[in-house]
Design a protein around this motif. Structure first.
Motif, PDB file in Angstrom:
ATOM      1  N   GLY A   1       0.784  -1.220   0.000  1.00 52.20           N
ATOM      2  CA  GLY A   1       0.000   0.000   0.000  1.00 52.20           C
ATOM      3  C   GLY A   1       0.817   1.271   0.000  1.00 52.20           C
ATOM      4  N   THR A   2       2.130   1.131   0.205  1.00 57.76           N
ATOM      5  CA  THR A   2       3.023   2.288   0.226  1.00 57.76           C
ATOM      6  C   THR A   2       4.297   1.930  -0.532  1.00 57.76           C
ATOM      7  N   PRO A   3       5.072   2.930  -0.965  1.00 60.40           N
ATOM      8  CA  PRO A   3       6.353   2.621  -1.610  1.00 60.40           C
ATOM      9  C   PRO A   3       7.274   1.789  -0.726  1.00 60.40           C
ATOM     10  N   ALA A   4       7.254   2.040   0.586  1.00 61.89           N
ATOM     11  CA  ALA A   4       8.111   1.279   1.490  1.00 61.89           C
ATOM     12  C   ALA A   4       7.683  -0.185   1.536  1.00 61.89           C
ATOM     13  N   GLU A   5       6.384  -0.427   1.574  1.00 61.73           N
ATOM     14  CA  GLU A   5       5.900  -1.810   1.562  1.00 61.73           C
ATOM     15  C   GLU A   5       6.233  -2.483   0.238  1.00 61.73           C
ATOM     16  N   TYR A   6       6.062  -1.748  -0.847  1.00 61.48           N
ATOM     17  CA  TYR A   6       6.400  -2.320  -2.156  1.00 61.48           C
ATOM     18  C   TYR A   6       7.873  -2.717  -2.195  1.00 61.48           C
ATOM     19  N   GLU A   7       8.727  -1.852  -1.706  1.00 57.82           N
ATOM     20  CA  GLU A   7      10.161  -2.143  -1.715  1.00 57.82           C
ATOM     21  C   GLU A   7      10.474  -3.386  -0.900  1.00 57.82           C
ATOM     22  N   ALA A   8       9.896  -3.492   0.286  1.00 57.52           N
ATOM     23  CA  ALA A   8      10.180  -4.639   1.155  1.00 57.52           C
ATOM     24  C   ALA A   8       9.695  -5.939   0.524  1.00 57.52           C
ATOM     25  N   ILE A   9       8.485  -5.926  -0.032  1.00 61.15           N
ATOM     26  CA  ILE A   9       7.925  -7.153  -0.601  1.00 61.15           C
ATOM     27  C   ILE A   9       8.639  -7.522  -1.897  1.00 61.15           C
ATOM     28  N   ALA A  10       8.949  -6.518  -2.719  1.00 62.99           N
ATOM     29  CA  ALA A  10       9.664  -6.790  -3.960  1.00 62.99           C
ATOM     30  C   ALA A  10      11.031  -7.400  -3.674  1.00 62.99           C
ATOM     31  N   ARG A  11      11.734  -6.846  -2.713  1.00 57.02           N
ATOM     32  CA  ARG A  11      13.048  -7.405  -2.362  1.00 57.02           C
ATOM     33  C   ARG A  11      12.912  -8.828  -1.831  1.00 57.02           C
ATOM     34  N   ALA A  12      11.894  -9.063  -1.032  1.00 50.66           N
ATOM     35  CA  ALA A  12      11.689 -10.410  -0.499  1.00 50.66           C
ATOM     36  C   ALA A  12      11.498 -11.415  -1.629  1.00 50.66           C
ATOM     37  N   VAL A  13      10.726 -11.045  -2.644  1.00 51.33           N
ATOM     38  CA  VAL A  13      10.505 -11.921  -3.792  1.00 51.33           C
ATOM     39  C   VAL A  13      11.805 -12.147  -4.555  1.00 51.33           C
ATOM     40  N   GLU A  14      12.570 -11.078  -4.755  1.00 54.33           N
ATOM     41  CA  GLU A  14      13.796 -11.167  -5.557  1.00 54.33           C
ATOM     42  C   GLU A  14      14.870 -12.017  -4.899  1.00 54.33           C
ATOM     43  N   VAL A  15      15.003 -11.907  -3.580  1.00 54.63           N
ATOM     44  CA  VAL A  15      16.100 -12.603  -2.900  1.00 54.63           C
ATOM     45  C   VAL A  15      15.653 -13.841  -2.146  1.00 54.63           C
ATOM     46  N   GLY A  16      14.334 -14.064  -2.036  1.00 52.23           N
ATOM     47  CA  GLY A  16      13.850 -15.249  -1.347  1.00 52.23           C
ATOM     48  C   GLY A  16      14.070 -15.223   0.150  1.00 52.23           C
ATOM     49  N   GLU A  17      13.767 -14.087   0.782  1.00 48.25           N
ATOM     50  CA  GLU A  17      13.967 -13.951   2.220  1.00 48.25           C
ATOM     51  C   GLU A  17      12.666 -13.528   2.892  1.00 48.25           C
ATOM     52  N   LEU A  18      12.088 -14.419   3.686  1.00 50.42           N
ATOM     53  CA  LEU A  18      10.870 -14.073   4.418  1.00 50.42           C
ATOM     54  C   LEU A  18      11.110 -12.900   5.362  1.00 50.42           C
ATOM     55  N   GLU A  19      12.356 -12.787   5.862  1.00 52.15           N
ATOM     56  CA  GLU A  19      12.680 -11.714   6.803  1.00 52.15           C
ATOM     57  C   GLU A  19      12.576 -10.327   6.155  1.00 52.15           C
ATOM     58  N   SER A  20      12.614 -10.272   4.821  1.00 52.68           N
ATOM     59  CA  SER A  20      12.528  -8.985   4.140  1.00 52.68           C
ATOM     60  C   SER A  20      11.100  -8.486   3.999  1.00 52.68           C
ATOM     61  N   LEU A  21      10.119  -9.370   4.226  1.00 50.12           N
ATOM     62  CA  LEU A  21       8.721  -8.944   4.176  1.00 50.12           C
ATOM     63  C   LEU A  21       8.425  -7.975   5.310  1.00 50.12           C
ATOM     64  N   PRO A  22       7.400  -7.131   5.166  1.00 49.39           N
ATOM     65  CA  PRO A  22       7.021  -6.246   6.276  1.00 49.39           C
ATOM     66  C   PRO A  22       6.759  -7.059   7.542  1.00 49.39           C
ATOM     67  N   PRO A  23       7.049  -6.505   8.723  1.00 44.85           N
ATOM     68  CA  PRO A  23       6.870  -7.244   9.979  1.00 44.85           C
ATOM     69  C   PRO A  23       5.464  -7.839  10.116  1.00 44.85           C
ATOM     70  N   GLY A  24       5.422  -9.119  10.396  1.00 46.19           N
ATOM     71  CA  GLY A  24       4.151  -9.788  10.627  1.00 46.19           C
ATOM     72  C   GLY A  24       3.431 -10.277   9.386  1.00 46.19           C
ATOM     73  N   TYR A  25       3.940  -9.928   8.193  1.00 47.68           N
ATOM     74  CA  TYR A  25       3.205 -10.276   6.968  1.00 47.68           C
ATOM     75  C   TYR A  25       3.104 -11.795   6.790  1.00 47.68           C
ATOM     76  N   ALA A  26       4.206 -12.500   6.959  1.00 49.29           N
ATOM     77  CA  ALA A  26       4.202 -13.946   6.746  1.00 49.29           C
ATOM     78  C   ALA A  26       3.286 -14.650   7.745  1.00 49.29           C
ATOM     79  N   ASP A  27       3.235 -14.168   8.996  1.00 44.32           N
ATOM     80  CA  ASP A  27       2.362 -14.781  10.006  1.00 44.32           C
ATOM     81  C   ASP A  27       0.887 -14.521   9.702  1.00 44.32           C
TER      82      ASP A  27
END
Length: 222
Positions: free
Chosen positions: A68-94
């Motif tokens: 919903g924000t550029p910061a969220e987009y950046e975090a989720i996009a990076r998570a997809v690119e590098v395969g790191e759940l830790e890069s998702l916004p806090p609590g998203y995976a849970d």
């Protein structure tokens, strides 16, 4: 929430810039143009480019819907690119343990990157350009951080003049533009755009047009 940069781009054919593919001796394991962490894509056929374009659009749509924000987009996009759940916004995976996005991010690290280690929004166009004879040297989707080396999506590339002439109307129609990349290496041009959505549109146009019209044989009256 796909970010858009407040920038102007020039879609005019860059007639005053040097063009041509780099000499083989000028391309080594560090690529061409003194970029860091780059590699040569090499020859790409149309089917490979189409698969990359389709996979990229699928992933971008998932990231867009989840942010919903550029910061969220950046975090989720990076998570997809590098395969790191830790890069998702806090609590998203849970909160979304069964989502397709979490499944993709949490893939086995031994599996290949979903976009061959290229970034969302530049992968499809890089492959499309390679399929018509361009040499792509580096790319960046632009990042919502102080460490981004580009304030807009860019692809540094080299190509023969007829190929650039063929490409130019498609660049204009998709809202992209050119700039001079020769400070990095001779004959480098830069494709740039306000948003990766422009790049994805250009990738579609390149593949569609190339199916009906060989870029190497394109007319020079752009």
């Amino acid at each position: 929430m796909i970010p858009t940069a407040d920038v102007d781009v020039d879609p005019a054919f860059p007639a005053d810039l040097s063009m041509g593919l780099p000499d083989e001796d000028d391309v080594d394991e560090e690529g061409y143009g003194y970029f860091r962490d780059v590699w040569t894509i090499g020859a790409v056929d149309r089917d490979e480019a189409v698969r990359m374009i389709e996979e990229e659009r699928r992933l971008v749509n998932l990231v867009d819907q989840a942010s919903g924000t550029p910061a969220e987009y950046e975090a989720i996009a990076r998570a997809v690119e590098v395969g790191e759940l830790e890069s998702l916004p806090p609590g998203y995976a849970d909160q979304h343990p069964d989502s397709e996005l979490v499944r993709i991010v949490g893939r086995d690290l031994e599996d290949s990157s979903p976009l061959d280690a290229l970034e969302l929004g530049v992968a499809g166009l890089s492959y499309a350009m390679a399929s018509i004879g361009c040499f792509t040297a580096a790319s960046c989707r632009s990042h919502h951080s102080d460490n981004s080396w580009s304030d807009r999506p860019v692809i540094f590339f080299a190509a023969e003049r007829p190929t650039v002439e063929w490409l130019t109307p498609l660049v204009r129609e998709s809202g992209c533009g050119y700039s001079d990349g020769s400070e990095r290496a001779p004959r480098l041009l830069v494709l740039e755009a306000p948003s990766i959505t422009n790049f994805m549109e250009l990738a579609d146009r390149v593949i569609h047009q190339a199916k009906h019209h060989d870029p190497v044989k394109a007319p020079s009256d752009v």
